[in-house]
Design an enzyme around this catalytic site. Structure first.
Site, PDB file in Angstrom:
ATOM      1  N   GLY A 144      49.823 -31.758 -30.674  1.00  0.00           N
ATOM      2  CA  GLY A 144      49.738 -31.595 -32.132  1.00  0.00           C
ATOM      3  C   GLY A 144      48.300 -31.744 -32.591  1.00  0.00           C
ATOM      4  N   ASN A 145      48.104 -32.008 -33.867  1.00  0.00           N
ATOM      5  CA  ASN A 145      46.750 -32.250 -34.383  1.00  0.00           C
ATOM      6  C   ASN A 145      46.829 -33.176 -35.596  1.00  0.00           C
ATOM      7  OD1 ASN A 145      47.059 -30.530 -36.829  1.00  0.00           O
ATOM      8  ND2 ASN A 145      47.350 -28.961 -35.257  1.00  0.00           N
TER       9      ASN A 145
END
Ligand code: PMT
Length: 397
Positions: free
Chosen positions: A206-207
């Site tokens: 993810g981020n």
């Protein structure tokens, strides 16, 4: 402001019709003039006498009564807004298909004012493909949607489909009348937040995106009168009532949601930080730490902005973001061209107060003529105003 506004309240056959009394009460209290039109089945749920007493106007239901004919054209032109609350699945389907078998539908088809609907139905009906298509049709007509809530339903089950509360409906109307409304009748699609690409049941790629920037844009577009569909990746950020929110997890789900909505969209703003890579296969079990090193084969996720850029027609306007760390202008312009966007919004992680999770952002916008619109660091809400102003400058609504 609701004060002095002429409002037609259409009530259809749903248990939520009992809440219409409170809607009328709140509208009258706010200084509106209200005329109520009910379908026959609505009167099984709430007495017309209650509504005529509260609205101080005769409640209308029939196209003709004795020798009098209700002038639906005059009614449709009288109102500043027509609100259907609750909107049943049945009336929704009729509105989507131009069926005109009662006074309420005749007024809807004659209305020259904005129309807003607050649906109410059981979850299975709400998530049915035909209901989704009918809602999409209404939005493509330029009608507005006050989204359903999640909660207790008439069936005894709990889920989506509960009508927005009367207070939420009044707040939606307040906002609607307050804003400048340049985007009235326009449908805007916005992506926001991160995507999570599953590695195994406990881990993902993810981020750091929180969705704040995209949610600020969605609020701004809604305040300018647009019907907003927000495709939102995993985030704990609150989303206000008054917009359609489609929650997704992965890039693939985000793409699928966008592909459904895009054909009815006038303006699409791709603000999400889509994960660029996804594991080729997600493990069904938690991966054990058997070795010091592990190799996970990754594949590129679909590029949503680029896909929409390939599908875009002349009437549609597409806005992309570019999050950069170096050679900012060059990379942003490359993305503008490669993805066939009309505008690209550059934010750089080298700028203080810009990027992920912050309350502020600092942007530069480029259009297809490579004109540059530079802005100072501002709250994301003010950045959203700058972005929408620039869209309106370049895209002649
Ligand atoms: O959510 P916040 O915490 O408020 O942070 C806001 C933000 C920093 C996430 C936002 O301002 C931002 O920059 N969003 C875009 C982030 C990004 O992924 O940029 P990119 O340069 O990698 O992608 C370029 C464009 O292609 C973007 O419009 C992106 O949505 C789109 N894209 C990227 C990859 C992919 N697979 N599909 C896409 O559609």
């Amino acid at each position: 402001m609701i004060k002095g506004k002429k409002i037609i309240l259409g009530i259809t056959g749903s248990i939520a019709a009992y809440k219409a009394a409170l809607i009328v009460r709140l509208l009258i209290k706010a200084g509106a003039e209200v005329k109520v039109i009910m379908t026959t089945s609505a009167s099984n749920f709430i007495a017309p006498l209650t509504l005529s007493t509260l609205s101080k106007n005769q409640v209308l239901s029939e196209l003709s009564e004795n020798e009098t004919w209700a002038n639906h054209v005059a009614l449709g032109r009288w109102a500043d807004i027509m609100l259907l609350a609750p909107l049943s699945c049945n009336t929704l389907a009729k509105m989507a298909n131009g069926i005109c078998d009662n006074l309420l539908l005749a007024v809807y088809l004659s209305a020259t004012c904005p129309v807003v609907v607050a649906p109410a139905m059981d979850e299975d009906m709400w998530i049915h493909q035909s209901t989704k298509q009918n809602i999409n049709k209404l939005l493509s007509f330029g009608n507005h949607l006050i989204p359903v809530n999640n909660g207790e339903l008439a069936s005894g089950l709990s889920g989506q489909g509960r009508m927005a509360e009367p207070e939420e409906i009044i707040a939606w109307l307040e906002k609607f009348f307050l804003c400048k409304q340049e985007l009235i009748g326009k449908r805007v699609l916005i992506t926001a937040g991160p995507t999570h690409e599953q590695i195994d049941p406990v881990r993902f790629i993810g981020n750091h995106s929180t969705g704040k920037m995209g949610i600020a844009l969605a609020k701004e577009c809604m305040a300018r009168g647009a019907s907003v569909s927000l495709v939102l990746g995993p985030t704990a950020e609150a989303v206000p009532a008054g917009m359609e929110v489609i929650r997704v997890t992965s890039a693939r789900e985000m793409l699928d949601a966008c592909l459904t909505i895009f054909p009815q969209t006038d303006i699409a703003i791709m603000c999400a930080a889509v994960a660029d890579f996804s594991p080729v296969t997600a493990s069904a079990q938690k991966i054990k730490k058997l070795n010091d090193n592990i190799t996970i084969e990754l594949t590129q996720t679909p590029d949503i902005l680029k896909t929409l850029g390939g599908l875009k027609n002349d009437g549609q306007f597409l806005v992309g973001f570019a999050l950069e760390t170096d050679n900012e202008k060059e990379h942003a312009l490359q993305k503008l061209r490669k993805k066939n966007a009309d505008l690209i919004i550059l934010n750089s992680l080298r700028d203080q107060g810009a990027g992920f999770g912050k309350e502020t952002n600092k942007i530069t916008i480029f259009d297809q003529g490579e004109n540059e619109y530079k802005f100072e660091t501002k709250l994301k809400s003010a950045v959203a105003t700058d972005i929408v102003n620039t869209i309106l400058k370049v895209y002649h609504v």
